[in-house]
Scaffold this motif. Structure first.
Motif, mmCIF file in Angstrom:
data_model
loop_
_atom_site.group_PDB
_atom_site.id
_atom_site.type_symbol
_atom_site.label_atom_id
_atom_site.label_comp_id
_atom_site.label_asym_id
_atom_site.label_seq_id
_atom_site.Cartn_x
_atom_site.Cartn_y
_atom_site.Cartn_z
ATOM 1 N N MET A 9 0.850 -1.184 0.000
ATOM 2 C CA MET A 9 0.000 0.000 0.000
ATOM 3 C C MET A 9 0.889 1.239 0.000
ATOM 4 S SD MET A 9 -3.008 1.393 0.030
ATOM 5 C CE MET A 9 -4.009 -0.049 0.209
ATOM 6 N N THR A 10 0.520 2.200 -0.821
ATOM 7 C CA THR A 10 1.233 3.468 -0.928
ATOM 8 C C THR A 10 0.302 4.588 -0.489
ATOM 9 O OG1 THR A 10 2.588 2.668 -2.754
ATOM 10 C CG2 THR A 10 2.371 5.054 -2.537
ATOM 11 N N LEU A 11 0.803 5.500 0.315
ATOM 12 C CA LEU A 11 0.045 6.658 0.762
ATOM 13 C C LEU A 11 0.684 7.904 0.155
ATOM 14 C CD1 LEU A 11 -1.409 7.406 4.208
ATOM 15 C CD2 LEU A 11 0.022 9.125 3.108
ATOM 16 N N VAL A 12 -0.139 8.734 -0.469
ATOM 17 C CA VAL A 12 0.348 9.965 -1.086
ATOM 18 C C VAL A 12 -0.448 11.139 -0.539
ATOM 19 C CG1 VAL A 12 0.764 11.221 -3.237
ATOM 20 C CG2 VAL A 12 0.893 8.714 -3.209
ATOM 21 N N SER A 13 0.239 12.067 0.102
ATOM 22 C CA SER A 13 -0.416 13.283 0.575
ATOM 23 C C SER A 13 0.032 14.444 -0.306
ATOM 24 C CB SER A 13 -0.089 13.540 2.052
ATOM 25 O OG SER A 13 1.127 14.210 2.204
ATOM 26 N N PHE A 14 -0.913 15.304 -0.601
ATOM 27 C CA PHE A 14 -0.652 16.457 -1.452
ATOM 28 C C PHE A 14 -0.842 17.733 -0.659
ATOM 29 C CE2 PHE A 14 -2.230 13.189 -4.339
ATOM 30 C CZ PHE A 14 -1.336 13.259 -5.390
ATOM 31 N N ASP A 15 0.102 18.653 -0.789
ATOM 32 C CA ASP A 15 -0.132 20.030 -0.400
ATOM 33 C C ASP A 15 -1.123 20.567 -1.433
ATOM 34 O OD1 ASP A 15 0.306 22.617 0.799
ATOM 35 O OD2 ASP A 15 1.620 23.072 -0.897
ATOM 36 N N ILE A 16 -1.734 21.696 -1.183
ATOM 37 C CA ILE A 16 -2.705 22.243 -2.140
ATOM 38 C C ILE A 16 -2.104 23.415 -2.910
ATOM 39 C CG2 ILE A 16 -4.958 23.354 -2.403
ATOM 40 C CD1 ILE A 16 -5.860 21.732 0.092
ATOM 41 N N ASP A 17 -1.859 24.520 -2.227
ATOM 42 C CA ASP A 17 -1.414 25.747 -2.901
ATOM 43 C C ASP A 17 0.000 25.588 -3.450
ATOM 44 O OD1 ASP A 17 -3.827 27.046 -2.304
ATOM 45 O OD2 ASP A 17 -3.101 27.554 -0.306
ATOM 46 N N GLY A 18 0.135 25.845 -4.752
ATOM 47 C CA GLY A 18 1.426 25.710 -5.404
ATOM 48 C C GLY A 18 1.759 24.281 -5.794
ATOM 49 N N THR A 19 0.883 23.350 -5.458
ATOM 50 C CA THR A 19 1.120 21.931 -5.745
ATOM 51 C C THR A 19 0.047 21.379 -6.672
ATOM 52 O OG1 THR A 19 2.222 21.618 -3.602
ATOM 53 C CG2 THR A 19 1.376 19.641 -4.711
ATOM 54 N N LEU A 20 -1.204 21.439 -6.252
ATOM 55 C CA LEU A 20 -2.307 20.942 -7.079
ATOM 56 C C LEU A 20 -2.771 22.027 -8.043
ATOM 57 C CD1 LEU A 20 -4.485 19.071 -4.416
ATOM 58 C CD2 LEU A 20 -2.958 18.056 -6.127
ATOM 59 N N GLU A 21 -3.264 21.623 -9.193
ATOM 60 C CA GLU A 21 -3.740 22.596 -10.174
ATOM 61 C C GLU A 21 -4.899 23.434 -9.650
ATOM 62 O OE1 GLU A 21 -5.269 20.842 -13.796
ATOM 63 O OE2 GLU A 21 -6.492 19.407 -12.696
ATOM 64 N N ILE A 22 -5.583 22.968 -8.611
ATOM 65 C CA ILE A 22 -6.698 23.714 -8.018
ATOM 66 C C ILE A 22 -6.247 24.619 -6.882
ATOM 67 C CG2 ILE A 22 -8.477 22.068 -8.680
ATOM 68 C CD1 ILE A 22 -8.258 20.932 -5.775
ATOM 69 N N GLY A 23 -4.938 24.687 -6.637
ATOM 70 C CA GLY A 23 -4.409 25.521 -5.555
ATOM 71 C C GLY A 23 -4.375 26.990 -5.923
ATOM 72 N N ASP A 24 -3.979 27.802 -4.956
ATOM 73 C CA ASP A 24 -3.843 29.240 -5.150
ATOM 74 C C ASP A 24 -2.493 29.669 -4.587
ATOM 75 O OD1 ASP A 24 -4.247 31.917 -5.647
ATOM 76 O OD2 ASP A 24 -5.546 32.221 -3.907
ATOM 77 N N PRO A 25 -1.452 29.729 -5.416
ATOM 78 C CA PRO A 25 -1.457 29.618 -6.865
ATOM 79 C C PRO A 25 -1.570 28.162 -7.322
ATOM 80 C CG PRO A 25 0.796 29.852 -6.111
ATOM 81 C CD PRO A 25 -0.090 29.975 -4.888
ATOM 82 N N PRO A 26 -1.967 27.978 -8.586
ATOM 83 C CA PRO A 26 -2.070 26.623 -9.122
ATOM 84 C C PRO A 26 -0.701 25.957 -9.183
ATOM 85 C CG PRO A 26 -3.186 28.209 -10.553
ATOM 86 C CD PRO A 26 -2.413 28.992 -9.530
ATOM 87 N N GLY A 27 -0.696 24.658 -8.987
ATOM 88 C CA GLY A 27 0.524 23.877 -9.087
ATOM 89 C C GLY A 27 0.503 22.975 -10.301
ATOM 90 N N ILE A 28 1.526 22.140 -10.421
ATOM 91 C CA ILE A 28 1.670 21.303 -11.616
ATOM 92 C C ILE A 28 0.949 19.964 -11.521
ATOM 93 C CG2 ILE A 28 3.899 22.351 -12.160
ATOM 94 C CD1 ILE A 28 5.104 19.562 -11.318
ATOM 95 N N ILE A 29 0.487 19.576 -10.336
ATOM 96 C CA ILE A 29 -0.167 18.274 -10.193
ATOM 97 C C ILE A 29 -1.629 18.401 -10.606
ATOM 98 C CG2 ILE A 29 -0.717 16.367 -8.641
ATOM 99 C CD1 ILE A 29 2.317 16.839 -9.109
ATOM 100 N N THR A 30 -1.983 17.671 -11.648
ATOM 101 C CA THR A 30 -3.343 17.734 -12.179
ATOM 102 C C THR A 30 -4.281 16.820 -11.401
ATOM 103 O OG1 THR A 30 -2.974 15.929 -13.729
ATOM 104 C CG2 THR A 30 -2.442 18.170 -14.511
ATOM 105 N N LEU A 31 -5.550 17.099 -11.522
ATOM 106 C CA LEU A 31 -6.545 16.208 -10.923
ATOM 107 C C LEU A 31 -6.504 14.846 -11.603
ATOM 108 C CD1 LEU A 31 -9.517 18.653 -10.333
ATOM 109 C CD2 LEU A 31 -7.871 17.772 -8.660
#
Length: 130
Positions: free
Chosen positions: A1-23
């Protein structure tokens, strides 16, 4: 099992600012069976609203400084935290997570292994290569 946690801002494309990780990449991780969620400075209620707006169901939503508690709550063979700041790297290291920097150069090194897609490859909404 692998666990992946994502920061939001600057990381996910839905962040503020948007990041490079797409949905699509997040969906690809879920389709691979990974435990996926967010560890951010944003309040938990806000994190949950973002997931709901994206029509995704996270395994967890946690405040960034509580990554160690997250690790204690889920057994996995690998723990990753993806973020864009030294603060992300700091808390990931303290909690025993492998930190993956969310920038284009770093993504080329770890993205295909983690998400199963070639860097820059176009994917559909489910994260499959086109």
């Amino acid at each position: 099992m692998t666990l992946v946690s994502f920061d939001i801002d600057g990381t996910l494309e839905i962040g503020d600012p948007p990041g490079i990780i797409t949905l699509a990449a997040v969906r690809a991780a879920q389709q691979r069976g990974y435990l996926v969620g967010t560890c951010s400075d944003r309040p938990l209620a806000h994190q949950r609203r973002l997931w709901a707006q994206c029509e995704l169901i996270p395994a967890f939503t946690v405040l960034k400084h509580r990554l160690a508690e997250l690790k204690a709550s889920f057994w996995a063979t690998a723990y990753y935290h993806i973020g864009d700041t030294d603060v992300d790297a700091h808390f990931a290291g303290l909690a025993g997570f492998r930190f993956l920097r969310a920038d284009a150069a770093s993504y080329r090194a770890w993205g295909p292994e983690l998400f199963g897609t070639a860097p820059g490859a176009e994917t559909d909404q489910e994260g499959h290569n086109r």
